[in-house]
Design a protein around this motif. Structure first.
Motif, PDB file in Angstrom:
ATOM      1  N   LEU A 187      34.615  38.489  50.908  1.00 16.77           N
ATOM      2  CA  LEU A 187      34.709  38.880  49.499  1.00 16.77           C
ATOM      3  C   LEU A 187      35.189  40.318  49.315  1.00 16.77           C
ATOM      4  O   LEU A 187      35.533  40.718  48.205  1.00 16.77           O
ATOM      5  N   SER A 188      35.228  41.100  50.399  1.00 14.83           N
ATOM      6  CA  SER A 188      35.743  42.466  50.240  1.00 14.83           C
ATOM      7  C   SER A 188      37.237  42.433  49.893  1.00 14.83           C
ATOM      8  O   SER A 188      37.772  43.396  49.352  1.00 14.83           O
ATOM      9  N   GLN A 189      37.882  41.298  50.157  1.00 12.52           N
ATOM     10  CA  GLN A 189      39.300  41.178  49.784  1.00 12.52           C
ATOM     11  C   GLN A 189      39.505  41.092  48.276  1.00 12.52           C
ATOM     12  O   GLN A 189      40.626  41.208  47.785  1.00 12.52           O
ATOM     13  N   LEU A 190      38.397  40.874  47.558  1.00 14.73           N
ATOM     14  CA  LEU A 190      38.505  40.800  46.094  1.00 14.73           C
ATOM     15  C   LEU A 190      38.446  42.179  45.449  1.00 14.73           C
ATOM     16  O   LEU A 190      38.777  42.332  44.270  1.00 14.73           O
ATOM     17  N   ALA A 191      38.017  43.172  46.198  1.00 19.60           N
ATOM     18  CA  ALA A 191      37.826  44.497  45.615  1.00 19.60           C
ATOM     19  C   ALA A 191      39.128  45.026  45.033  1.00 19.60           C
ATOM     20  O   ALA A 191      40.194  44.905  45.642  1.00 19.60           O
ATOM     21  N   ALA A 192      39.026  45.589  43.836  1.00 17.32           N
ATOM     22  CA  ALA A 192      40.146  46.196  43.110  1.00 17.32           C
ATOM     23  C   ALA A 192      41.113  45.153  42.539  1.00 17.32           C
ATOM     24  O   ALA A 192      42.187  45.498  42.056  1.00 17.32           O
TER      25      ALA A 192
END
Ligand SMILES: [Zn+2]
Length: 324
Positions: A299-304
């Motif tokens: 889910l860190s790929q969703l940041a920004a």
């Protein structure tokens, strides 16, 4: 209201720490209260719980990343978040050029090398800090630091499989001197990439092996600390308590030889929706409708990125049979 476009800030674990010692029959919600933090167009924050059994559904609203703003250090050691004035595209990671330059948290990494700091940042750095050794699912091990108030949550957000605190330092300057010393002498890295953590969760090492790797590295660090001339810290030997939310992602909690795969869709576009079976750091163990397999979603790929929440469903990959 379902078409509100939210800017994703990331996964946060800022609830009360998990308790020690870990009981085998502990509940799913023993600490951290993990959430996906979203910012509305009006600049208000909203949090989606990422607990076991919850569902996350969203559609990526537009391509690209947008600036998350910057951190400003206040007096009394607290940090405040300043939203991006122009909601600009992110050029430097998750920030625009202006917010990157204004971000005070960037300066803290150079403080112990004589770098410039603001009064608020100085106060933040003057509080007690912890030095830890963290091991991730595949055995990769790092040394790191956490401020007093973030002692437990820092490791929860990193998604550690096993971790030990090895020193309590009087301030953020001493702890970073120790951290650099450990990297130079013991050879422990200060960073494990987010993609590497996600990949390792596809096939985590058994719990006993991970604990052995971590105990050995922590022992090496303690041996180094025992002979260093650096002042202003005391060695400690304290295990970090992993939240029960993460258990199902790790070795001894894999039931019935269930197959596990990398999530088959990129999070930079499209519609996604799945049940959350576990969460470690920003990596979720996802259950897709119509599939028996487990998927690891980073889910860190969703940041920004900007998303719209809703009752969306992830497509089960057509080639799924080939995966088995
Ligand atoms: Zn900005």
């Amino acid at each position: 209201m379902t078409d509100t476009r939210y800017l994703v800030h990331g996964v946060f674990w800022e609830g009360p720490p998990a308790v020690q010692p870990a009981e085998p029959d502990r509940t799913a919600d023993d600490g951290g209260g993990p959430v996906l933090r979203l910012q509305s167009p009006e600049g208000e924050f909203r949090e989606i719980a990422l607990r076991r059994g919850h569902r996350l559904g969203f559609q990526v609203a537009e391509p690209g990343r947008f600036c998350l703003g910057h951190v400003q250090m206040r007096q009394a050691g607290s940090r405040s978040h300043v939203l991006c004035a122009s909601a600009a595209p992110a050029i430097r990671g998750k920030q625009c050029e202006r917010c990157f330059v204004l971000d005070e948290s960037r300066l803290m990494h150079d403080f112990h090398r004589g770098g410039r700091v603001t009064p608020g940042l100085r106060e933040y750095l003057m509080q007690e800090h912890w030095l830890y050794v963290a091991t991730f699912a595949g055995g990769a091990t790092k040394v790191g630091t956490a401020s007093g108030p973030r002692k437990w949550s820092r490791l929860a957000e990193q998604g550690a499989a096993v971790a030990r605190y090895v020193a309590r330092a009087q301030d953020g300057r001493v702890v970073r001197i120790l951290e650099d010393l450990v990297t130079a002498d013991v050879g422990l890295t200060q960073q494990v990439r987010s993609a590497a953590k996600a990949e390792a969760l596809l096939q985590p090492l058994p719990a006993t092996a991970l604990d052995a790797v971590n105990a050995r590295a922590a022992g090496d660090v303690r041996a180094l600390l025992a002979r260093t001339a650096v002042d202003g810290f005391e060695p400690v030997d304290e295990q970090w308590s992993r939240p029960a939310h993460a258990d199902a992602l790790y070795g001894d909690a894999i039931f019935g030889n269930k197959l596990r795969h990398a999530y088959p869709h990129a999070l930079e576009a499209g519609q996604h929706g799945f049940g959350i079976a576990a969460l470690s750091g920003a990596n979720a163990l996802a259950r897709l409708d119509g599939s028996d397999a487990d998927f690891v979603v980073n889910l860190s790929q969703l940041a920004a990125r900007t998303i719209v929440l809703g009752d969306f469903v992830s497509e089960v990959p057509a080639v799924q049979e080939a995966l088995f």
